[in-house]
Scaffold this active site. Sequence first.
Site, short mmCIF file in Angstrom:
data_model
loop_
_atom_site.label_atom_id
_atom_site.label_comp_id
_atom_site.label_asym_id
_atom_site.label_seq_id
_atom_site.Cartn_x
_atom_site.Cartn_y
_atom_site.Cartn_z
CB CYS A 12 -8.16 2.35 -8.12
SG CYS A 12 -7.63 1.51 -6.61
CG HIS A 78 -1.21 -1.63 0.43
ND1 HIS A 78 -1.26 -0.67 -0.55
CD2 HIS A 78 -1.70 -1.04 1.54
CE1 HIS A 78 -1.75 0.45 -0.03
NE2 HIS A 78 -2.04 0.25 1.23
CB CYS A 100 -4.31 -4.52 -6.36
SG CYS A 100 -4.50 -3.85 -8.01
CD GLU A 130 2.82 -1.30 -4.77
OE1 GLU A 130 2.03 -0.33 -4.73
OE2 GLU A 130 3.59 -1.49 -5.72
CB CYS A 195 -1.33 1.46 -10.92
SG CYS A 195 -3.11 1.57 -10.90
CB SER A 223 -3.96 7.89 0.77
OG SER A 223 -3.95 7.75 -0.63
CG ASN A 225 -3.55 6.93 -4.43
OD1 ASN A 225 -4.42 7.67 -4.81
ND2 ASN A 225 -3.77 5.97 -3.54
CB SER A 267 -8.11 4.77 -0.74
OG SER A 267 -7.25 5.83 -0.41
FE1 F3S Z 1 -4.30 -1.56 -7.70
FE2 F3S Z 1 -3.70 0.68 -8.84
FE3 F3S Z 1 -5.59 0.61 -7.07
S1 F3S Z 1 -2.26 -0.84 -8.16
S2 F3S Z 1 -4.98 -0.99 -5.68
S3 F3S Z 1 -5.62 -0.41 -9.07
S4 F3S Z 1 -4.09 2.19 -7.25
#
Ligand code: F3S
Length: 285
Positions: A12, A78, A100, A130, A195, A223, A225, A267
């Site tokens: 991301c 985070h 982020c 986070e 997000c 991770s 997500n 990630s």
């Molecule tokens: Fe930010 Fe979403 Fe990546 S909150 S760090 S863009 S998973």
Amino acid sequence: MKVKLAESRGFCFGVEDAIELAESTLGGMAEKGPGKLVALGPIIHNRQVVERLEAAGLNQSGDLETVPEGTNILIRSHGAPPETFQKARKRNLNVVDATCVLVKRAQNVVRQLHQDGYQVVMIGDQDHPEVEGVIGYAPDVIVVDENSDLDQALARRPRLGVVAQTTLAPEYVANMIARICNRNFKEIRIVNTLCLEVVRRQEAAVALCSEVDVVFVLGGLHSANTRELARLCTERGVDTYHLETWDQFRPEMVVGKPVAGVTAGASTPDSIISAFVEKLEAFEP
Ligand code: F3S
């Protein structure tokens, strides 16, 4: 074998920006060497990227109390609670902030909700970095998840301001909000802090499930997500394997399954995905 890729997958922009910032900070340092840039925990749940950054001088297990004065401290994507920034300032550390923008927004929302007189409630995992950071932006934020006793956690709080951990699935958050609304609160203000990058990956993973016989979800085992992607695919009834790299692949995973799907957490770098897909395509069950 036949391999289909999820339309949205992998890195991301938040993680990409954090890695770029770490690399440019390390590259721009006059003095090189291990521990020149210190992060207060893993900046990404990916061994390969971590090894590359460590070789360039990043130390990922720094302790704010013990690092020498003048050290460059990297705040991960985070984010971190305000006390971390205050402590770093007090100790004359140099802060490189890779929080982020979406996490920053959640932090600001929490602060604002509190200032507006709401009892802030965050839906999420209280042990996730986070969440640990975001709840620092207002006093007494209540963190709830599916296992919480909401009657007890939210007792005697007439005005609630609700946010969620950015990486959660919308269905999960909607379900939690429904449970909260089911109770006798005079006012509930919900701010959407999810997000979209994560939501897109989740939707793409679910869509992929209807086209394949087995799904490989690539990404760090810790991770959040990536684990959520694996959970969603499993929930759809497709055989799902959460792997970090091709090394963990076993031929029995694809026996009797002509079409495999591949997706990856936020990630997971492209290099890991393409190496995995190449090997899977060349594999003959
Ligand atoms: Fe930010 Fe979403 Fe990546 S909150 S760090 S863009 S998973």
